[in-house]
Design an enzyme around this catalytic site. Structure first.
Site, mmCIF file in Angstrom:
data_model
loop_
_atom_site.group_PDB
_atom_site.id
_atom_site.type_symbol
_atom_site.label_atom_id
_atom_site.label_comp_id
_atom_site.label_asym_id
_atom_site.label_seq_id
_atom_site.Cartn_x
_atom_site.Cartn_y
_atom_site.Cartn_z
ATOM 1 N N LYS A 246 0.833 -1.200 0.000
ATOM 2 C CA LYS A 246 0.000 0.000 0.000
ATOM 3 C C LYS A 246 0.872 1.255 0.000
ATOM 4 O O LYS A 246 1.946 1.251 0.597
ATOM 5 C CB LYS A 246 -0.863 0.044 1.271
ATOM 6 C CG LYS A 246 -2.011 -0.935 1.317
ATOM 7 C CD LYS A 246 -2.756 -0.814 2.646
ATOM 8 C CE LYS A 246 -3.829 -1.867 2.797
ATOM 9 N NZ LYS A 246 -4.953 -1.723 1.875
ATOM 10 N N ARG A 320 -10.306 -11.472 2.525
ATOM 11 C CA ARG A 320 -11.245 -12.486 2.016
ATOM 12 C C ARG A 320 -10.608 -13.870 2.005
ATOM 13 O O ARG A 320 -11.304 -14.877 2.102
ATOM 14 C CB ARG A 320 -11.738 -12.069 0.619
ATOM 15 C CG ARG A 320 -10.656 -11.979 -0.418
ATOM 16 C CD ARG A 320 -11.086 -11.206 -1.655
ATOM 17 N NE ARG A 320 -11.160 -9.759 -1.407
ATOM 18 C CZ ARG A 320 -11.569 -8.871 -2.312
ATOM 19 N NH1 ARG A 320 -11.944 -9.266 -3.517
ATOM 20 N NH2 ARG A 320 -11.603 -7.580 -2.014
HETATM 21 N N1 BES Z 1 -8.044 -3.741 4.747
HETATM 22 C C1 BES Z 1 -8.292 -3.338 3.426
HETATM 23 C C2 BES Z 1 -9.597 -2.569 3.259
HETATM 24 C C3 BES Z 1 -9.699 -1.234 3.963
HETATM 25 C C4 BES Z 1 -9.464 -0.068 3.274
HETATM 26 C C5 BES Z 1 -10.070 -1.153 5.280
HETATM 27 C C6 BES Z 1 -9.570 1.147 3.909
HETATM 28 C C7 BES Z 1 -10.175 0.065 5.923
HETATM 29 C C8 BES Z 1 -9.928 1.219 5.230
HETATM 30 C C9 BES Z 1 -8.340 -4.544 2.498
HETATM 31 O O1 BES Z 1 -7.551 -5.608 2.864
HETATM 32 C C10 BES Z 1 -7.841 -4.094 1.159
HETATM 33 O O2 BES Z 1 -6.692 -3.746 1.062
HETATM 34 N N2 BES Z 1 -8.712 -4.113 0.157
HETATM 35 C C11 BES Z 1 -8.359 -3.720 -1.161
HETATM 36 C C12 BES Z 1 -8.909 -4.753 -2.106
HETATM 37 C C13 BES Z 1 -8.442 -4.581 -3.532
HETATM 38 C C14 BES Z 1 -6.983 -4.898 -3.642
HETATM 39 C C15 BES Z 1 -9.272 -5.483 -4.398
HETATM 40 C C16 BES Z 1 -9.005 -2.361 -1.407
HETATM 41 O O3 BES Z 1 -10.124 -2.135 -0.943
HETATM 42 O O4 BES Z 1 -8.365 -1.520 -2.032
HETATM 43 MN MN MN Z 2 -5.551 -5.415 2.100
#
Ligand code: BES
Ligand code: MN
Ligand code: ZN
Length: 465
Positions: A246, A320
């Site tokens: 990230k 997931r």
């Molecule tokens: N933990 C994150 C989602 C999240 C984002 C929680 C902001 C709280 C605040 C999750 O694991 C994630 O990174 N999701 C990705 C999925 C994508 C790669 C398909 C996302 O939402 O960008």
């Molecule tokens: Mn994630």
């Protein structure tokens, strides 16, 4: 904060007496009539502070507007009491008596509003925040207070854990906390056992971190249960994104990625105390998502507990994967209902902001019941669709599915992914709390940071069965 039952709140010697004023009724309280200006009409959310000049047992009176008396409900009471309690903190009050002359039962709303507003995460500050130490309530019972306080304690535990840095709230720590909850039968499984249980998706996420994964299973067992429910919380103790790392700004709050599991711990702690005639399983597949030489990679093909294969499209869609194996595990327990709660997608946050959590599932009636329970306790859920189109985007050339779909509709796509791991004969609901678990600015009764979202709804749902 101590809660005491008294005969007449207004006769208590204390720092503040909180009283209610309704928009459509004249107040019978002479001090309010004497000191409050005509502009204080009792509109919902209005707060007026009066110094009693020693003409009253309390040093101050805080009058709070609750709007029209016939429309007053638990949500209005909880939110307004929270406002009044924050005012009490501002004037450095410690002891507070509350007089609310209401027809509806308001104990739960008052105690939740009070404790939520009186919460500060100041464990790591050398100078502690001001706190109210005692509240006095009238027209209530010991039993109602215990129930409300138990719910409030569950919320507090959940908030504390998601506010904690990842260096503290590790998978091992979560396991210790689970094992420390008295009255439950708790099992913690380490890596070799998790491998034997064939949780290939969960283990892949965990393998990049030096923190060992912990699979936590808390049980509240009763003879002849009316129902059997499993609650699963996403327990990503830190989500760096993995090799698909990230950017800094998105990683900043990723200590909160275990808020689902914090909720499950809060709920289970309360269940252990309230002991409903329902069998309840609290399940957490805790780990960290880190980049390293051992980390799982884009293109890897994983096999989940139910035998389905997953092509890793993005290592940041890790929640997931851990939930997939936890859902299979819960199905094997042959429960009637499964609720999972997870900070799962940024897409849900984009869609609903911090006002509401997303909810979806395989049974509309079940989802609707949870939405209704949430409404009554002040947690909003908004149902998102579960349509085949979202699933089609996750088709893979080399495995049964990929772990991500299109750039769009991400919350529903994640829901459709999870559905692949839920057996047909169980009612299942998935709560996406990415936007609601951790606030960037104060909102209603909550200060910045963790909210403990889900505890109130899931607990109230379970104990009302
Ligand atoms: N933990 C994150 C989602 C999240 C984002 C929680 C902001 C709280 C605040 C999750 O694991 C994630 O990174 N999701 C990705 C999925 C994508 C790669 C398909 C996302 O939402 O960008
Ligand atoms: Mn994630
Ligand atoms: Zn995550």
């Amino acid at each position: 904060m101590e809660i005491k039952i008294v005969d007449k709140a207004k006769e208590i010697q204390c720092d503040v007496l909180i009283i209610a004023k309704f928009e459509d009724l004249p107040t019978s309280n002479t001090l309010v009539n004497r000191f409050a200006p005509d502009s204080f009409t009792g509109k919902k959310g209005e707060i007026f502070v009066i110094h009693t000049q020693k003409e009253y047992p309390s040093e101050y009176i805080i009058a709070m507007g609750l709007g029209k008396k016939e429309f007053v409900d638990g949500n209005i009471i909880r939110e307004t009491i929270a406002k009044a309690i924050k005012k009490c903190s501002e004037i450095k009050a410690k002891t507070v008596a509350i007089e609310l002359d209401l027809a509806i039962n308001s104990t739960e709303a008052i105690i939740l509003g009070t404790t939520i507003a009186n919460y500060h995460f100041d464990k790591y500050k050398t100078k502690k925040e001001h706190r109210i130490t005692e509240i006095y309530l009238e027209n209530t019972t010991e039993e109602e207070i215990i129930k409300a306080k138990t719910i409030a304690d569950g919320v507090k535990l959940a908030r504390n854990l998601s506010n904690e840095p990842a260096a503290f709230a590790t998978p091992t720590k979560l396991a210790e906390i689970a094992q420390g909850i008295e009255g439950l039968q708790t099992e913690v499984y380490d890596e070799p056992t998790i491998r034997e249980m064939k949780m290939g998706a969960y283990l892949a996420v965990a393998q990049g971190s030096t923190q060992p994964p912990k699979f936590i299973h808390m049980k509240h067992l009763v003879d002849n249960p009316k129902k059997r429910i499993a609650i699963i919380g996403k327990g990503m103790c830190f989500d760096s994104g993995g090799l698909d790392i990230k950017p800094a700004a998105s990683m900043l709050n990723m200590k909160d990625d275990m808020s689902g599991s914090a909720c499950v711990l809060g709920v289970m702690k309360a269940i252990a105390k309230l002991r409903p005639e329902i069998e309840v399983h609290g399940i957490i597949a805790a780990c960290e998502n880190m980049p390293s030489g051992n980390a799982y990679k884009p293109g890897d093909i994983l096999t989940a507990k139910n035998g389905k294969t997953i092509e890793v499209d993005n290592t940041d869609a890790e929640g997931r994967l851990t939930l997939a194996d936890a859902l299979c595990y819960a199905c094997d327990l042959q429960v009637d209902e499964i609720i999972d709660i997870a900070t799962l997608t940024g897409a849900c946050m984009v869609a609903l902001g911090s006002a509401a959590s997303g909810i979806m599932g395989n049974n509309d009636e079940f989802v609707k019941k949870l939405i209704e329970t949430g409404k009554n306790t002040g947690e909003k859920f908004w149902q998102l669709p579960m349509w085949q189109e979202y699933r089609d985007n996750m088709n893979s050339d080399v495995a049964d599915m990929k772990n991500t779909g299109s750039r769009y509709g991400g919350a529903s796509a994640a829901g459709m992914f999870l559905k692949e791991f839920v057996c047909d004969n169980v009612k299942w609901a998935h709560m996406d709390v990415a936007g609601t678990a951790f606030l960037e600015k104060p909102q209603k009764e909550f200060s910045k940071g963790a909210t403990g979202v889900g505890v109130r709804t899931i607990l109230n749902y379970i104990i009302s069965q």
